[in-house]
Design a protein around this motif. Sequence first.
Motif, PDB file in Angstrom:
ATOM      1  N   ALA A   1       0.642  -1.205  -0.280  1.00 15.81           N
ATOM      2  CA  ALA A   1      -0.004  -0.155  -0.060  1.00 15.81           C
ATOM      3  C   ALA A   1       0.702   1.304  -0.180  1.00 15.81           C
ATOM      4  CB  ALA A   1      -1.032  -0.254   1.379  1.00 15.81           C
ATOM      5  N   LEU A   2       1.745   1.307   0.754  1.00 16.29           N
ATOM      6  CA  LEU A   2       2.853   2.463   0.887  1.00 16.29           C
ATOM      7  C   LEU A   2       3.563   2.533  -0.384  1.00 16.29           C
ATOM      8  CD1 LEU A   2       3.945   4.679   2.554  1.00 16.29           C
ATOM      9  CD2 LEU A   2       5.699   2.989   3.494  1.00 16.29           C
ATOM     10  N   SER A   3       3.935   1.649  -1.019  1.00 15.78           N
ATOM     11  CA  SER A   3       4.654   1.506  -2.453  1.00 15.78           C
ATOM     12  C   SER A   3       3.879   2.161  -3.345  1.00 15.78           C
ATOM     13  CB  SER A   3       5.421   0.337  -2.717  1.00 15.78           C
ATOM     14  OG  SER A   3       6.292  -0.125  -1.688  1.00 15.78           O
ATOM     15  N   ALA A   4       2.539   1.558  -3.342  1.00 13.93           N
ATOM     16  CA  ALA A   4       1.797   1.980  -4.686  1.00 13.93           C
ATOM     17  C   ALA A   4       1.282   3.542  -4.198  1.00 13.93           C
ATOM     18  CB  ALA A   4       0.388   1.176  -4.209  1.00 13.93           C
ATOM     19  N   ALA A   5       1.224   3.971  -3.044  1.00  9.52           N
ATOM     20  CA  ALA A   5       0.946   5.502  -2.838  1.00  9.52           C
ATOM     21  C   ALA A   5       2.156   6.259  -3.319  1.00  9.52           C
ATOM     22  CB  ALA A   5       0.639   5.497  -1.414  1.00  9.52           C
ATOM     23  N   VAL A   6       3.194   5.844  -3.102  1.00  7.25           N
ATOM     24  CA  VAL A   6       4.439   6.777  -3.451  1.00  7.25           C
ATOM     25  C   VAL A   6       4.661   6.588  -4.963  1.00  7.25           C
ATOM     26  CG1 VAL A   6       6.948   6.640  -3.544  1.00  7.25           C
ATOM     27  CG2 VAL A   6       5.757   5.974  -1.527  1.00  7.25           C
ATOM     28  N   ARG A   7       4.457   5.579  -5.678  1.00  8.07           N
ATOM     29  CA  ARG A   7       4.303   5.583  -7.078  1.00  8.07           C
ATOM     30  C   ARG A   7       3.337   6.212  -7.916  1.00  8.07           C
ATOM     31  NH1 ARG A   7       4.991  -0.242  -6.191  1.00  8.07           N
ATOM     32  NH2 ARG A   7       2.800  -0.401  -6.753  1.00  8.07           N
ATOM     33  N   ARG A   8       2.160   6.295  -7.265  1.00  7.09           N
ATOM     34  CA  ARG A   8       0.959   7.400  -7.564  1.00  7.09           C
ATOM     35  C   ARG A   8       1.440   8.840  -7.818  1.00  7.09           C
ATOM     36  NH1 ARG A   8      -3.742   9.920  -4.766  1.00  7.09           N
ATOM     37  NH2 ARG A   8      -5.382  10.112  -6.367  1.00  7.09           N
ATOM     38  N   GLY A   9       2.361   9.170  -6.850  1.00  3.62           N
ATOM     39  CA  GLY A   9       2.865  10.604  -7.030  1.00  3.62           C
ATOM     40  C   GLY A   9       2.269  11.285  -5.950  1.00  3.62           C
ATOM     41  N   GLY A  10       2.552  12.685  -5.647  1.00  4.00           N
ATOM     42  CA  GLY A  10       2.034  13.454  -4.621  1.00  4.00           C
ATOM     43  C   GLY A  10       2.193  13.129  -3.297  1.00  4.00           C
ATOM     44  N   PRO A  11       1.909  13.948  -2.217  1.00  9.71           N
ATOM     45  CA  PRO A  11       2.181  13.749  -1.014  1.00  9.71           C
ATOM     46  C   PRO A  11       1.588  12.234  -0.453  1.00  9.71           C
ATOM     47  CG  PRO A  11       1.647  16.130  -1.160  1.00  9.71           C
ATOM     48  CD  PRO A  11       1.234  15.357  -2.571  1.00  9.71           C
TER      49      PRO A  11
ATOM     50  N   MET B   1      -9.370  13.176   5.072  1.00 12.81           N
ATOM     51  CA  MET B   1      -9.517  13.627   3.848  1.00 12.81           C
ATOM     52  C   MET B   1      -9.760  15.189   3.428  1.00 12.81           C
ATOM     53  SD  MET B   1     -11.166  10.197   1.759  1.00 12.81           S
ATOM     54  CE  MET B   1     -10.576  10.586   0.203  1.00 12.81           C
ATOM     55  N   THR B   2     -10.689  15.639   4.336  1.00 15.27           N
ATOM     56  CA  THR B   2     -11.036  16.938   4.007  1.00 15.27           C
ATOM     57  C   THR B   2      -9.871  17.941   4.549  1.00 15.27           C
ATOM     58  OG1 THR B   2     -13.425  16.277   4.391  1.00 15.27           O
ATOM     59  CG2 THR B   2     -12.761  18.615   5.018  1.00 15.27           C
ATOM     60  N   GLU B   3      -9.369  17.373   5.640  1.00 18.37           N
ATOM     61  CA  GLU B   3      -8.295  18.222   6.166  1.00 18.37           C
ATOM     62  C   GLU B   3      -7.241  18.467   5.178  1.00 18.37           C
ATOM     63  OE1 GLU B   3      -9.062  17.381  11.062  1.00 18.37           O
ATOM     64  OE2 GLU B   3      -7.453  16.552  10.105  1.00 18.37           O
ATOM     65  N   THR B   4      -6.611  17.360   4.410  1.00 20.04           N
ATOM     66  CA  THR B   4      -5.411  17.479   3.648  1.00 20.04           C
ATOM     67  C   THR B   4      -5.622  17.444   2.326  1.00 20.04           C
ATOM     68  OG1 THR B   4      -5.669  14.995   3.574  1.00 20.04           O
ATOM     69  CG2 THR B   4      -4.638  15.771   5.527  1.00 20.04           C
ATOM     70  N   GLY B   5      -7.218  17.366   1.751  1.00 21.50           N
ATOM     71  CA  GLY B   5      -7.432  17.405   0.454  1.00 21.50           C
ATOM     72  C   GLY B   5      -7.008  16.032  -0.282  1.00 21.50           C
ATOM     73  N   ALA B   6      -6.820  14.838   0.499  1.00 15.50           N
ATOM     74  CA  ALA B   6      -6.499  13.721  -0.002  1.00 15.50           C
ATOM     75  C   ALA B   6      -7.714  13.364  -0.868  1.00 15.50           C
ATOM     76  CB  ALA B   6      -5.943  12.743   1.012  1.00 15.50           C
ATOM     77  N   ASP B   7      -7.307  12.442  -2.073  1.00 18.81           N
ATOM     78  CA  ASP B   7      -8.507  12.073  -2.763  1.00 18.81           C
ATOM     79  C   ASP B   7      -8.310  10.329  -3.009  1.00 18.81           C
ATOM     80  OD1 ASP B   7      -6.112  11.554  -4.356  1.00 18.81           O
ATOM     81  OD2 ASP B   7      -7.104  12.580  -6.312  1.00 18.81           O
ATOM     82  N   ALA B   8      -7.559   9.708  -1.998  1.00 18.39           N
ATOM     83  CA  ALA B   8      -7.474   8.349  -2.083  1.00 18.39           C
ATOM     84  C   ALA B   8      -6.952   7.805  -0.878  1.00 18.39           C
ATOM     85  CB  ALA B   8      -6.807   7.971  -3.169  1.00 18.39           C
ATOM     86  N   VAL B   9      -7.477   6.930  -0.630  1.00 23.23           N
ATOM     87  CA  VAL B   9      -6.936   5.717   0.758  1.00 23.23           C
ATOM     88  C   VAL B   9      -6.478   4.473   0.469  1.00 23.23           C
ATOM     89  CG1 VAL B   9      -7.617   5.109   3.110  1.00 23.23           C
ATOM     90  CG2 VAL B   9      -8.935   7.151   2.418  1.00 23.23           C
ATOM     91  N   TYR B  10      -5.377   4.276   0.748  1.00 27.16           N
ATOM     92  CA  TYR B  10      -4.589   3.135   0.286  1.00 27.16           C
ATOM     93  C   TYR B  10      -4.317   2.242   1.824  1.00 27.16           C
ATOM     94  CZ  TYR B  10      -3.520   4.285  -4.529  1.00 27.16           C
ATOM     95  OH  TYR B  10      -3.664   4.680  -5.736  1.00 27.16           O
TER      96      TYR B  10
ATOM     97  N   LEU C   1     -15.509   5.289   0.168  1.00 22.90           N
ATOM     98  CA  LEU C   1     -14.277   6.050   0.021  1.00 22.90           C
ATOM     99  C   LEU C   1     -13.523   5.734  -1.316  1.00 22.90           C
ATOM    100  CD1 LEU C   1     -12.941   6.578   3.329  1.00 22.90           C
ATOM    101  CD2 LEU C   1     -14.717   8.217   2.258  1.00 22.90           C
ATOM    102  N   PRO C   2     -13.118   6.561  -1.980  1.00 21.94           N
ATOM    103  CA  PRO C   2     -12.187   6.272  -3.022  1.00 21.94           C
ATOM    104  C   PRO C   2     -10.825   5.414  -2.609  1.00 21.94           C
ATOM    105  CG  PRO C   2     -12.083   8.584  -2.793  1.00 21.94           C
ATOM    106  CD  PRO C   2     -12.960   8.319  -2.037  1.00 21.94           C
ATOM    107  N   SER C   3     -10.731   4.253  -2.691  1.00 19.82           N
ATOM    108  CA  SER C   3      -9.712   3.761  -2.032  1.00 19.82           C
ATOM    109  C   SER C   3      -9.058   2.378  -2.822  1.00 19.82           C
ATOM    110  CB  SER C   3     -10.198   3.071  -0.738  1.00 19.82           C
ATOM    111  OG  SER C   3     -11.382   2.356  -0.988  1.00 19.82           O
ATOM    112  N   LYS C   4      -7.982   1.850  -2.228  1.00 21.88           N
ATOM    113  CA  LYS C   4      -7.343   0.535  -3.001  1.00 21.88           C
ATOM    114  C   LYS C   4      -6.739  -0.430  -1.729  1.00 21.88           C
ATOM    115  CE  LYS C   4      -6.340   2.055  -7.493  1.00 21.88           C
ATOM    116  NZ  LYS C   4      -5.131   2.104  -8.562  1.00 21.88           N
ATOM    117  N   SER C   5      -6.932  -1.569  -1.820  1.00 21.05           N
ATOM    118  CA  SER C   5      -6.515  -2.485  -0.805  1.00 21.05           C
ATOM    119  C   SER C   5      -5.637  -3.145  -1.597  1.00 21.05           C
ATOM    120  CB  SER C   5      -7.610  -3.139   0.007  1.00 21.05           C
ATOM    121  OG  SER C   5      -8.113  -4.096  -0.913  1.00 21.05           O
ATOM    122  N   PHE C   6      -4.715  -3.807  -0.762  1.00 21.15           N
ATOM    123  CA  PHE C   6      -3.492  -4.595  -1.035  1.00 21.15           C
ATOM    124  C   PHE C   6      -3.227  -5.793  -0.206  1.00 21.15           C
ATOM    125  CE2 PHE C   6      -2.969  -0.236  -2.539  1.00 21.15           C
ATOM    126  CZ  PHE C   6      -2.562  -0.332  -3.842  1.00 21.15           C
ATOM    127  N   ASN C   7      -2.611  -6.703  -0.749  1.00 21.91           N
ATOM    128  CA  ASN C   7      -2.230  -7.953   0.335  1.00 21.91           C
ATOM    129  C   ASN C   7      -0.477  -7.750   0.661  1.00 21.91           C
ATOM    130  OD1 ASN C   7      -1.606 -10.354   1.671  1.00 21.91           O
ATOM    131  ND2 ASN C   7      -1.396 -11.500  -0.507  1.00 21.91           N
TER     132      ASN C   7
END
Length: 370
Positions: free
Chosen positions: A19-29, A87-96, A116-122
């Motif tokens: 999940a962390l690696s995918a969020a980093v690859r997505r780009g953005g904070p 998500m409101t406080e940070t402007g985030a548009d996805a939860v991994y 919520l707009p989200s993705k889950s991983f194993n």
Amino acid sequence: MRPTLVWFRLDLRLTDNPALSAAVRRGGPVIPVYIWAPEEEGAWPPGAASRWWLHHSLAALDARLRERGSRLILRRGPTLDTLRTLMTETGADAVYWNRRYEPALIARDKVIQATLPSKSFNSALLFEPWEFKPYRVFTPFWKACLARGVPATVQPRARPPAPARWPASVKLESLELLPRLDWAKGFDWKPGEAGAQKLLRRFNARRYTTDRDRPDLAGTSRLSPHLHFGEISPRQIWNALAKNADQSGWGYLRQLGWREFAHHLLYHFPHTTDEPLRPEFARFPWSKTHTGWREWTRGETGFPLVDAGMRELWTTGWMHNRVRMVVASFLVKDLLIPWQEGARWFWDTLVDADLANNTLGWQWTAGCGA
């Protein structure tokens, strides 16, 4: 690119964290978050020893993130409301996040995923439980796993980009995870990713093959709490041991197979946390008086190996696997106390208390499970 929330759960590491690696690859904070919501775990919220470990593991994860210019945001639940607020406080548009497999949390996570707009991983297993038909016997299950091939690729340590402004975090101490009376002062553990890696480097697979059944020897890996809290992944262990030229690691890797089997059973038979897998055992004539229960919990039964194991548990938060079998067998087959009572005691006192493993172990000992 807008920020991504990475919702940490039982995946408290930076290396091989999908999940962390995918969020980093997505780009953005990337904003790492942990939400304390034990009331959402149904009948099995973390026990006292698990909470002790969690406190120190969260502190270790935050320290590793801060070394890389990030940090861990701590909040209290309810989880869905808290994620919405973040998500409101940070402007985030996805939860991994990385998946969990306890029945109550599968139900909770489905609601969040639908909302919520989200993705889950194993992150926690070599294989997803739904990849196979329901098995009740280990050997054919493990053969099916090996025939498919173990995904041993390990993702590198992630460095999450920091946001321009961090949301507020509650203090770790406010979660009140540590005991008020310091009964854990004798614990000799180093929770966190660094502690897990140190144990893996020290682990002697060849010695494990010969010494693992000897409670008087330090022949086991002691990685179980690190695996439970996701401070190390099964892929990392597999990658480290499967390449041994003398194949000395395969005895231990088979134990990873039992861990997979435990999660497979919990997923396909979620009622087994409290009810026997074999329904005919629901009518078993257990003792109604629970005579000997107090002596068992205190290690005062008069049977030296049983008492040594229970005192080790109380002193260290851990017990050798073979001794776990002995003390569990004594409780259910000599004292005739229901296995569910022993499972609850282990759940509260083991630092590696894991719902899948605990359920499998107690049902196996009682003869009512797989």
